[in-house]
Design a protein around this motif. Sequence first.
Motif, PDB file in Angstrom:
ATOM      1  N   VAL A 244       0.865  -1.190   0.000  1.00 43.74           N
ATOM      2  CA  VAL A 244       0.000   0.000   0.000  1.00 43.74           C
ATOM      3  C   VAL A 244       0.896   1.232   0.000  1.00 43.74           C
ATOM      4  N   PHE A 245       0.362   2.322  -0.468  1.00 45.84           N
ATOM      5  CA  PHE A 245       1.222   3.492  -0.612  1.00 45.84           C
ATOM      6  C   PHE A 245       0.419   4.775  -0.534  1.00 45.84           C
ATOM      7  N   GLU A 246       1.134   5.895  -0.523  1.00 42.34           N
ATOM      8  CA  GLU A 246       0.521   7.223  -0.575  1.00 42.34           C
ATOM      9  C   GLU A 246       1.265   8.094  -1.576  1.00 42.34           C
ATOM     10  N   GLY A 247       0.606   9.110  -2.040  1.00 44.19           N
ATOM     11  CA  GLY A 247       1.233  10.143  -2.862  1.00 44.19           C
ATOM     12  C   GLY A 247       0.885  11.475  -2.231  1.00 44.19           C
ATOM     13  N   ILE A 248       1.903  12.243  -1.852  1.00 47.94           N
ATOM     14  CA  ILE A 248       1.719  13.465  -1.054  1.00 47.94           C
ATOM     15  C   ILE A 248       2.533  14.569  -1.719  1.00 47.94           C
ATOM     16  N   ARG A 249       2.035  15.793  -1.686  1.00 46.85           N
ATOM     17  CA  ARG A 249       2.853  16.881  -2.229  1.00 46.85           C
ATOM     18  C   ARG A 249       3.347  17.803  -1.116  1.00 46.85           C
ATOM     19  N   CYS A 250       4.572  18.228  -1.320  1.00 43.95           N
ATOM     20  CA  CYS A 250       5.178  19.230  -0.444  1.00 43.95           C
ATOM     21  C   CYS A 250       5.406  20.471  -1.309  1.00 43.95           C
TER      22      CYS A 250
ATOM     23  N   PRO B  58     -10.853  -3.397  -2.631  1.00 45.23           N
ATOM     24  CA  PRO B  58     -11.403  -2.346  -1.763  1.00 45.23           C
ATOM     25  C   PRO B  58     -10.900  -0.965  -2.187  1.00 45.23           C
ATOM     26  N   ALA B  59     -11.790  -0.198  -2.776  1.00 41.80           N
ATOM     27  CA  ALA B  59     -11.380   1.062  -3.406  1.00 41.80           C
ATOM     28  C   ALA B  59     -10.868   2.096  -2.408  1.00 41.80           C
ATOM     29  N   LEU B  60     -11.260   1.974  -1.141  1.00 43.12           N
ATOM     30  CA  LEU B  60     -10.761   2.945  -0.151  1.00 43.12           C
ATOM     31  C   LEU B  60      -9.291   2.714   0.169  1.00 43.12           C
ATOM     32  N   ALA B  61      -8.781   1.525  -0.132  1.00 39.66           N
ATOM     33  CA  ALA B  61      -7.354   1.252   0.097  1.00 39.66           C
ATOM     34  C   ALA B  61      -6.570   1.691  -1.133  1.00 39.66           C
ATOM     35  N   LYS B  62      -5.441   2.319  -0.889  1.00 41.43           N
ATOM     36  CA  LYS B  62      -4.564   2.706  -2.003  1.00 41.43           C
ATOM     37  C   LYS B  62      -3.477   1.645  -2.081  1.00 41.43           C
ATOM     38  N   SER B  63      -3.812   0.593  -2.792  1.00 40.95           N
ATOM     39  CA  SER B  63      -2.927  -0.566  -2.856  1.00 40.95           C
ATOM     40  C   SER B  63      -2.308  -0.695  -4.242  1.00 40.95           C
ATOM     41  N   ALA B  64      -1.037  -1.103  -4.285  1.00 43.24           N
ATOM     42  CA  ALA B  64      -0.323  -1.193  -5.558  1.00 43.24           C
ATOM     43  C   ALA B  64      -1.078  -2.073  -6.548  1.00 43.24           C
ATOM     44  N   GLY B  65      -1.614  -3.203  -6.068  1.00 46.17           N
ATOM     45  CA  GLY B  65      -2.301  -4.137  -6.967  1.00 46.17           C
ATOM     46  C   GLY B  65      -3.442  -3.488  -7.729  1.00 46.17           C
ATOM     47  N   HIS B  66      -4.121  -2.528  -7.094  1.00 46.76           N
ATOM     48  CA  HIS B  66      -5.266  -1.880  -7.748  1.00 46.76           C
ATOM     49  C   HIS B  66      -4.825  -1.100  -8.983  1.00 46.76           C
ATOM     50  N   TYR B  67      -3.559  -0.726  -9.015  1.00 46.80           N
ATOM     51  CA  TYR B  67      -3.092   0.169 -10.078  1.00 46.80           C
ATOM     52  C   TYR B  67      -2.877  -0.551 -11.403  1.00 46.80           C
ATOM     53  N   ASN B  68      -3.086  -1.871 -11.416  1.00 50.21           N
ATOM     54  CA  ASN B  68      -3.159  -2.539 -12.715  1.00 50.21           C
ATOM     55  C   ASN B  68      -4.411  -2.096 -13.450  1.00 50.21           C
TER      56      ASN B  68
END
Length: 318
Positions: free
Chosen positions: A38-44, A157-167
Amino acid sequence: MGKSISAPEFIWHNGRHVRWADAQVHVLSVGVQFGSSVFEGIRCYATDAGPAVFRLREHLRRLQDSCRIYRIDLPYSLEALERACLDLVAANGLEQCYLRPMVMRGYGDMGMAAIGNPVETYIAAWQWGSYLDQSAADRGIDVCVSSWNRPAPNTFPALAKSAGHYNNATLIKLDAIANGFAEAIALSPDGMVSEGSGQNIFAVRDGVLVTPPVDGSILSGITRSAVIAIARDLGIAFEQQPMPRELLYVADELFFTGTATEIAPIASVDHIRIGDGAIGPVTRRLRAAFHEIVHGRDAGRRDWLTPVIAGKREYVDG
Ligand SMILES: Cc1ncc(COP(=O)(O)O)c(C=O)c1O
């Protein structure tokens, strides 16, 4: 490495800084084999007071949620991850950047459950420019409705930001590019508007801002929730409601939201022009307010920014 980024010095791994080139995983890690990560994308953003991370706590909370959904024991508290993100930006001397925390099931048991495998936590940060060039930011992008749907509720589960979903996201994006579009909008399994490959979507019709509800097919975007809050602040009428595909074609304005994308106007869908084909007045207002906030120029929303220098000091002292 992606052609658009240059490598900073460090990546954070399990509590310490390692050199960018040394942040390696074994090829048979479960995260690599099965996308069990699982991962996140954040901006600074750059502000007058130095770099500041946008909605850091909300992103880390979502990371924690993603771990919980996938039964991954997150080895760090939100406070520790927050300090790690701030310290990494400072250690790499970045004025503005994109942050990518990742929590993955590591190397060990080859099965899918891999319950006893080590959990590896990484945070990378790098300078990443805008999703849109200036002309697209003013005019908007040309998109299509994807021939790929988003997954049904109770599958991924769409609420999870999981790498597998990105296929699924990759199929949506590649479909768009193969057909000459910049992006695509995917429908949910019941044929209603869901979201882009990595963006939520908003429409404006007769001055009312509309976005699909959190229905088990979309990621609950942190930019999405920011835009909803900003719309309320600006007195823009807002509704969350299921959106039929054809609402896309008759909208006065359409735009995507996302951490990487920020607020990106859409000029056409399936070659049908949206409004007069340029950024609309509601999108323009929201985007201007968003930019003021992320660059620290709106005192009312400073609490959405976590300054990097203060975080670094706290980390060193603590
Ligand atoms: C599938 C998907 N939807 C929506 C979003 C937008 O979410 P956020 O605004 O939190 O970046 C993203 C980006 O993370 C995404 O990957």
